[in-house]
Design an enzyme around this catalytic site. Structure first.
Site, PDB file in Angstrom:
ATOM      1  CG  ASP A  29      -0.271 -79.268   0.822  1.00  0.00           C
ATOM      2  OD1 ASP A  29      -0.848 -78.704   0.541  1.00  0.00           O
ATOM      3  OD2 ASP A  29       0.540 -79.512   0.000  1.00  0.00           O
TER       4      ASP A  29
ATOM      5  CB  SER B 126       2.292 -81.402  -9.038  1.00  0.00           C
ATOM      6  OG  SER B 126       2.812 -80.648  -8.767  1.00  0.00           O
TER       7      SER B 126
ATOM      8  CG  ASP C  61      -0.048 -77.318   6.713  1.00  0.00           C
ATOM      9  OD1 ASP C  61       0.625 -76.591   7.493  1.00  0.00           O
ATOM     10  OD2 ASP C  61      -0.469 -78.460   6.137  1.00  0.00           O
TER      11      ASP C  61
HETATM   12  C1  GLA Z   1       1.975 -75.990   1.371  1.00  0.00           C
HETATM   13  C2  GLA Z   1       2.404 -77.123   1.948  1.00  0.00           C
HETATM   14  C3  GLA Z   1       1.228 -77.732   2.778  1.00  0.00           C
HETATM   15  C4  GLA Z   1       0.679 -75.557   3.977  1.00  0.00           C
HETATM   16  C5  GLA Z   1       0.609 -74.859   2.396  1.00  0.00           C
HETATM   17  C6  GLA Z   1       0.601 -73.370   3.110  1.00  0.00           C
HETATM   18  O1  GLA Z   1       1.190 -76.031   0.279  1.00  0.00           O
HETATM   19  O2  GLA Z   1       3.115 -78.568   1.245  1.00  0.00           O
HETATM   20  O3  GLA Z   1       1.911 -78.669   4.019  1.00  0.00           O
HETATM   21  O4  GLA Z   1       2.018 -75.704   4.852  1.00  0.00           O
HETATM   22  O5  GLA Z   1       2.419 -74.778   2.332  1.00  0.00           O
HETATM   23  O6  GLA Z   1      -0.382 -73.150   3.913  1.00  0.00           O
END
Ligand code: GLA
Length: 392
Positions: free
Chosen positions: A173, A128, A37
């Protein structure tokens, strides 16, 4: 849960029932596309039915009283004073950070009594933090009659993580928590924010999350270090190829040509993970659309191996689960999910094999690591929302 809520809130904050409003934000699980991402690549997460509930009643003195049913610590924030990160405020830093970001947008903050309760295991890589962040961002803004578009809420919540908490996370997320839809996964291009909701047609199978129960904190993990290594790799590549804004723009063949320029072995491995993972997400989504779940499962396994060998974010517990789960009858795909360094795996398991899967995995994992795992058979739910039908 919804129906007991106003009663619970009332016990903590006596007052007018009718003005209590209830919000819910889910957690998320990522099916494939890890650490892509923040590299401008693709991801494929889905919102869960577990998440964070937030009951809230507006005040008029600019004070936010923050309570949680999950933690004893209560925090009171006077928004007339500067809002700053304080380690001692622990979980309450997330809503505090949201208040600070809303303030930066010039949104008035009237104050509120707020009660949270969540059923996402903390530190398990099921977001979370994005869940409490998005519930707060929606709830606080709606109470001020500010209807921010969902993408703005997600970006605001990401800025809270980046600037207030100090984790340089990407948008995955918050986006999944915002835009998730029941029985769908979100195929998102993290550079353009274009996305498609893909139906999760997996009849005969279940998505099973296994928690290593090895806790990890993103802030003290190697997350920011990985991100910096990707930036170093990008800088080198940009010296040789035009029109590469992010590692997500680099196609596998271009990467092959670039390998000679990436002298540092570690940087080369990090870039290889991002490029191959980005390619896998696209192929895995196409496989799912063709109802080829077996192929989807194989891409999941390849993803784990790349995260283990090239990105080096798995560790003993996740690798133990991966190895054990991959050998279970009816398990056609398995991988770590989320940032890594502990947290959870996600597996696709045949309906009739789920119970045997849980028993065998628990026994073998305990033997290898001394830890007892937890299992959640996933239900894929909707994104953040206000719950309007509440019994009072
Ligand atoms: C965490 C981060 C996301 C992403 C994942 C790995 O969840 O918050 O932005 O980078 O790690 O894919």
């Amino acid at each position: 849960m919804e129906n007991q809520w106003v009663k619970r809130f009332q016990e903590y904050f006596p007052g007018n029932n009718d003005r209590v409003r209830l919000f819910f934000a889910p957690g998320r699980v990522n099916l494939i596309g890890e650490h892509t991402d923040y590299n401008g690549g693709f991801v494929f997460p889905a919102a869960l039915t577990i998440g964070t509930y937030m009951a809230i009643r507006q005040r008029n003195d600019g004070v936010y009283r923050l309570k949680s049913e999950n933690f004893p610590l209560e925090v009171s924030i006077d928004t007339k004073q500067p809002i700053v990160y304080d380690k001692a405020d622990d979980w309450a830093n997330y809503p505090k950070g949201i208040l600070q970001q809303l303030q930066k947008l010039g949104i008035q903050l009237s104050g509120a009594d707020v009660l949270y309760a969540g059923n996402i295991p903390n530190g398990a890589g099921l977001s979370s933090s994005a869940s409490i962040g998005m519930a707060s961002a929606l709830g606080f803004s709606v109470l001020e009659k500010e209807e921010l578009p969902m993408l703005e809420l997600a970006k605001l919540c990401q800025r809270m993580e980046n600037q207030f908490i100090g984790v340089n996370s990407g948008i995955m997320d918050q986006f999944a928590v915002g835009f998730g839809k029941k029985d769908h996964a979100v195929f998102l291009d993290c550079q353009s924010y274009e996305f498609e909701l893909i139906p999760l047609e997996i009849e005969g199978y279940k998505l099973v999350i296994t928690n290593t129960n090895k806790r990890r904190g993103l802030a003290d993990s190697k997350y920011n270090e990985r991100r910096a290594q990707c930036e170093q790799g990008l800088e080198i590549i940009q010296r040789h190829i035009e029109d590469v804004n992010a590692l997500g723009d680099l196609r596998p063949l271009q990467f092959k040509k670039m390998e000679a320029h990436l002298a540092d072995e570690t940087i080369k491995k990090r870039v290889r993970h991002v490029v191959t993972e980005d390619d896998r997400v696209q192929k895995a989504v196409a496989a799912l659309e063709n109802r080829d779940l077996l192929a989807f499962g194989l891409y999941m396994k390849e993803s784990h191996l790349s995260l283990r060998d090239d990105y080096e974010v798995t560790g003993l517990e996740l690798d133990a689960l991966f190895d054990i789960q991959g050998q279970q009858p009816g398990c056609i795909g398995t991988r770590m999910t989320g940032a890594g360094f502990g947290g959870c795996t996600i597996s696709i398991v045949e309906d009739g094999q789920v119970e045997a899967f849980k028993q065998n995995v628990a026994a073998n994992y305990k033997q290898q690591t001394g830890l007892s795992p937890d299992f959640y058979v996933c239900e894929i739910g909707d994104g953040v929302k206000e719950i309007k039908e509440v019994k009072r």
